[in-house]
Every structure is written in structure tokens, then in C-alpha cells.
Design an enzyme around this catalytic site. Sequence first.
Site, short mmCIF file in Angstrom:
data_model
loop_
_atom_site.label_atom_id
_atom_site.label_comp_id
_atom_site.label_asym_id
_atom_site.label_seq_id
_atom_site.Cartn_x
_atom_site.Cartn_y
_atom_site.Cartn_z
CG HIS A 4 -2.01 0.93 1.17
ND1 HIS A 4 -2.15 1.95 2.06
CD2 HIS A 4 -3.02 1.05 0.30
CE1 HIS A 4 -3.22 2.64 1.76
NE2 HIS A 4 -3.76 2.12 0.68
CD GLU A 54 -10.06 -5.69 -3.26
OE1 GLU A 54 -8.97 -5.12 -3.30
OE2 GLU A 54 -10.89 -5.53 -2.34
CG ASP A 111 -5.80 -6.95 -2.18
OD1 ASP A 111 -4.81 -7.39 -1.59
OD2 ASP A 111 -6.37 -5.88 -1.87
CB CYS A 117 -9.79 0.75 -9.23
SG CYS A 117 -10.34 -0.46 -8.04
C1 PEP Z 1 -6.60 -3.48 -5.30
O1 PEP Z 1 -6.48 -4.39 -4.48
O2 PEP Z 1 -6.35 -3.60 -6.51
C2 PEP Z 1 -7.05 -2.15 -4.88
C3 PEP Z 1 -7.33 -1.22 -5.74
O3 PEP Z 1 -7.11 -1.94 -3.55
P1 PEP Z 1 -5.84 -1.65 -2.61
O4 PEP Z 1 -4.61 -1.58 -3.46
O5 PEP Z 1 -6.13 -0.39 -1.90
O6 PEP Z 1 -5.86 -2.85 -1.72
MG MG Z 2 -7.34 -4.21 -2.50
#
Ligand code: PEP
Ligand code: MG
Length: 764
Positions: A363, A605, A629, A676
Site C-alpha cells: 500500500h 479481489e 489483491d 482500479c
Molecule cells: C486493489 O487491491 O487492486 C485495490 C485497488 O485496492 P488496494 O490496493 O487499496 O488494496
Molecule cells: Mg485491494
Amino acid sequence: MLELLRRIVQEVNSAPNLQSSLDIMVSSVRAAMGTEVSSVYLLDEKTSRYVLMATEGLNAEAIGNVSLGITEGLVGQVGLREEPLNLDDASAHPKFHYLPETGEERYNSFLGVPIMHRRKILGVLVVQQQEKRRFDESEEAFLVTVSAQLSGVVAHAKAIGALDSLRGNKPGMVGVFNGVPGSPGVGIGKAVVIYPLAHLDSVPDRLCENPDTEIALLKEAVMTVRQSIVELDRKMANTLMPEERALFEVYLRMLDDHGLVGEIIDRIIAGNWAQGALREVIEEHVQSFQTMEDAYLRERMADVRDLGLRVLSQLQKKNAVTQPEYRENTILVGEDIPTSLLVEQPLDKIAGIAIVQGSSNAHMAIVARALGIPTVVGLAEMPVTSLDEAQLIVDGYQGRIYVNPSANMTAKYNDIIRDEKQFVAGLDAYKDKAALTPDGFPVQIMVNTGLMVDVARSKDRGAEGVGLYRSEIPFMMRERFPSEEEQRAIYRFQLESFSPRPVTMRTLDIGGDKDLPYFPIEEENPALGWRGIRVTLDHPEIFMVQLRAMLKASVGLENLRILFPMISSVVEIEEALHLMHRAIMEVEEELQQPLIKPLVGIMLEVPAAVIQVADMAQLVDFVSVGSNDLIQYILAVDRNNPRVADIYSAYHPSVLRTMSRIVREVHAVNRKVSICGEMAGDPGTAMLLMAMGFDTLSMSSSNLLRIKKMVCEMPMHRAKALLDRVLMVDSTAVIRSLVEYELEEAGLASLVRPLSKAVGHGTI
Ligand code: PEP
Ligand code: MG
């Protein structure tokens, strides 16, 4: 056997530098195996030769002066085949190469094992004996075990060794540490070590400007600790036996001027600040306890550590200079810098980040990319505590840092920074262009937000809305959960900033590697643990406040969409929807007006959600693929673990086939599908996603213009033809090269390799 191994590893571990590690290694191995010779040859990458670095049994003068080519001799043979070589008569082997300087002619038997670290050969560990005999199986297994256990130490010591030579100012030497690219770009500046409080191992060395002040601080801290021990002793007088209370006496003695304190003061006078001097002294004592045979004495190590921590926490309370001064072009360095800590830093002054932990999909790395800060993660060998104030280059393209680089290297990287600025300036032309392929297909491009800077940056780069608002980020910048009204104001700002364009707000997604400082979740296996919707469904009091705040913020704007993270079952969707409907009713009642219901979506995810995507999609209005994820779960690769970072790839055939299947199945039930995760912001994978038919690509603001350029220059028919081919290929590497080739052919090479000039590797 285990005990013996443990001792050898600890002894090698506690050595102050590479040479001592190797010396200890050969002498312990010789003693443990009862052989006449034990030697280590290390591979010098610069000359591609194995250099005899340490020996017991061969001529000591040969150390550092004798070497073998990479394919030469029995050592070269071990390195080449990367497996043990066990011979009763070494000279009879066709590869035998006699080294007269070593005096090895007396020794007939030879056992060599490779020292491997992360698939790379570092050197060869050898034992030799006069007697003509093959070493037996258990001896061979022992040497293999020692070598495997020590490879990390050798890799680390080699890296530290590089730094030591640097300190000796050998001209032309460069300290290089390899990690994993976290955020692209190059940053040059001075290091500031960020370290968690009350964590002795992470305290950096720092030049002490005023020894008297540091000594006074130390004495004051020690006095407070002594007082608390005396107090504890008094309280326990009726509870503990006298022999149990004797420990307090030991503590007090350790803390008098003739004990630890005197040693710490010596270190302060030698130039380290009080906290660094404390760390040095405690480390030394802990290490000497570690190597003790007596288990009871080894236990005392915990006492020394405990005392060190107590003094440290007092020092950190009293020492006013724990927060370093941030100059322009600061490089943040640390073991780990959690997102919550990163976002508190003066971001305009940060030119780069280098951390030991993490991988490119952690993250923190995602946030660093959103901020456009060049970052290298997974720098396993980086000696954090020695880097405070060092001059660094952070190469976020290649995942490498240079410590105290030469003027020549700095000049090369300054050229790259200049080229990069030109490239980014060239992208400005795409700001006002519509995201339309040359053959007329529109691609909806949205932005991922969470930080304030994202708002300004994405609006002038033509984002058609927010595809993912990471609501946990404003939660991270506080010392408690934000109230409903505080949240409403934060969300209102987002919604207003993009209105009338849609804003997709994800409900709180904590757990995994996303921690709130005031709500720590500690688990053995956080990726498979309590995270995302699992946490918020268990805490409706937190979830409901957030939902109500979002709903209220959208009144009059009506551009809110709500997204639930980490969905893995239909029941979770039903429960989340149930709570959302309750929140709608509550807000309607409170505001005395009907609400326009927001569109609701789920994140894909988890593989379970992909398998059941048709069922799940029908319960909501849209789905959004969280590929960061999803990839980690498809490939069973922890997105935070640098050891397996090479295996984590969005170009893996299973990942691409899964994405393509998701689009088909979601469209079949007449729902929209967006993506995303970071895949949407990589020009290569974005081209494939666009060809698959994703309705929206949502990415960090720093990638918006790159992706727009790709869309505007790459005809859809060409992307689709490439996708058809790629989906038939079974190898990640081949897919990646096919994609890169296609981008290059379309004149988009700069999107694939922004780093136009090759930079030499430097030497360790
Ligand atoms: C993802 O898992 O692709 C996502 C957009 O969420 P994060 O990276 O915040 O876990
Ligand atoms: Mg995620």
C-alpha cells in the site's frame, strides 16, 4: 547439531564486518567438522573471479591474492553447477587447478558447496583434508546447511562491506543496494532515517553535536529508569522471594556508571548521539550473550535488551531532536515506513524513499506512486542505521539505491532527471485530449484518489471521475476514528471537487498491510485475515457512521457511488446492502427528505468472487476489479513480500485470462466493469484491458497522462489483435515482450522505458 548450527550462525551474525564474518565462518566450520582446511571463496562480480577471502589451513598470505576464473578449478565447477562437489582425490578431477600460493597440494579430499542467495551464487565454501576419503553424507549435508543458513549473512555483510570501503573513501567505489522498484523516477538527496519509537534495533547512528548535552540526557534517562526499578522492587517486597528480587539488584548494577552507562558515555564521546550509542552498546552485549554456551546466561540477554528499551523510551521522551530537520530533497530511509507515517511527512521536501521491507504492490508503494515520489522497496541488505545523512540516489526504475555515489554517477542520474522532466512536459499535450483511440473507440479513464494532492492533479489531467476513493487514507492521518461530521466534510470536498463527475467511494478497507495507528490489527497472516468488508461488517458502529457520512455528503450533488472491498461471499454483499439501506433510511429520517440512492458496487479481489461473479454482479450495479489483491490471491504471492516480488506479475497468463473472463461474465449480466488496481495504470497491461472491453480504467493521478497517450496512439483493432495472441501464450516473460514490442512498434517506446540512458551497475 542444531545447537552447533545456531551458534555458528550467531557468531557469524555478530561479526562487525565482512572479513570477520568470513573468518569466523571458516574457523567454526573447521572446528565443527574437524577438517584440516576450511576456506571461503567469494565471487567478485566486477572481475567475475572467485577470490579466496578467508581460510584456515591454507597459506594465510594467499587471502585476497588468489583467485579463480568463473569456470576455473573445482571452485568454478561448484559455482557453475550450483551443487556440492565431493571428491576423495581432488587432483584427479579434470577441472582441478593447482594454486601454488595456497599450499593445497597436501590435501587430497575436497568438499565444496555453493553459497546461494536469491538464486545468485555469492561464493563457495570449501573443506579439505589430507586423508584420501569422500566426506560422508552427514558431513556434506552439514556443510550445505551451514552455507544455506549463512548465505543471507554473507549477502548482507557484502553489502555492508561495500559501505565500509566507502567510509575509507576508496576512489571510484560505489555502494549499491538492490531492491524492488516501488515507484518510478529518480531522486537524489540526503537520507533521513525514519524509525519507530521504542524500537532499539532501528535507531540510526547520528553525529553528536554536543556530547555534554547527550550525556546529560542519558544520565537523566538512566536516573528515571533506576528510580522506577527501585519503586518496583519496593512494591514487590511482599510478593516476590528475595532471590527473585535479586534481579532488580542486577539491573541497578548494570545501570551504574561502571556498567553499561560508562560504555554508552564512551560512545557518545566518540561521536554518536545518546540513542545511537545506547543501541551500539546494547547490541554488543546482546551478541556476546547470544554466543554463550550456558542457557541461563543466554537468558540474561533479554534483561539487557529490556534495560536498553527502558532507557531508550526515556531518552525518546526527553530528547528533543528525534524529529530530524527536513531539507529540500530529503530521501526517507527506513526498515518500513507505513502509509500512515508517510502521509504525515512534509511531502514537498521528499525526493525519494528507500525501505527494507515491502514490495511494489504494498500500500505504501501505491501511495508513493500516487505522490510521484521515486521509491525503492525490499532493500533487504540496506544498512539502515548507518545511512542517516548519507548522500543517496534512489533509482525507482531499476529498484536500486546508490550510497555516497561518485560525481560521475550523480551526473548520469541528473541527466535522467532532466530527460524525465522533458518527457513529462511532452505529456501535457494530452491534458485536453479526449481518451479516444485513433480508430474512434472511447476509453473511460478515471482516477484513484485518497490524498489531497490527487484532487488538484487529476482534475487538470482530464479524469472523467473517481474510480476509487481510498477512504482509509484520511482515516490514517488521525489519532482516532473521524466523527460522522468530520467524515462528511472530507467526503463533501471530494464529491464537490469532481461534481458532476462520479466519485466511487470505497468503504473503509483496513487490515492486510493497511493499518490505522489507533486500531492495530496484528495477525500471523494478515493477507488472509480480518480485512476490508470483514472488519466493517463486524463493526457496524464504524460502518454505519461512514455510510451515513457518505450519503449526507452527496445530498444536492448526487455523484456518489459506493464500493465494498474484499467481498468473498454473497452473504457479505447482502449484509452490506442491508446496512446501507438502513443508513439511507436513517439519513432520510434525519434530513426529512428522500435521498437519491447511490449506485453500489463490489470489488473483485478474491478468487471466490471471480468464480461467482455472475451471481454477485446481479446483486449490485457495477463491479470493480482490485487487481492488486486479486493477483496476490490468484498467484499465491504476498504483495508485500520482497522475496517473491519477482513472481508477482500482472502479465501472468492466469491473471490475464481471469481478467478477460471477468469482463465477459459481467457484461453477460448487463453490468459495468471497471478496474482500479495498478494494472490499469501500466501502459502495457492497460492496452490489454482496453482490448478486453473494461468499461473504465481507474489509476493513480501520476499515470493518467501516460495512459491517455497510449489510448490516443494505439488503435483498438491492433490492441485486440495483440490480446488474441497474448491469451494463447503460456509464459509471463513472452507476454511481456510481446506487449513491449507492440508499444515500441507503435512509437510508444518511451512509455515502456522512460529510463533512456543505461546506467552502469557500480560495484560492491
Ligand atoms: C486493489 O487491491 O487492486 C485495490 C485497488 O485496492 P488496494 O490496493 O487499496 O488494496
Ligand atoms: Mg485491494
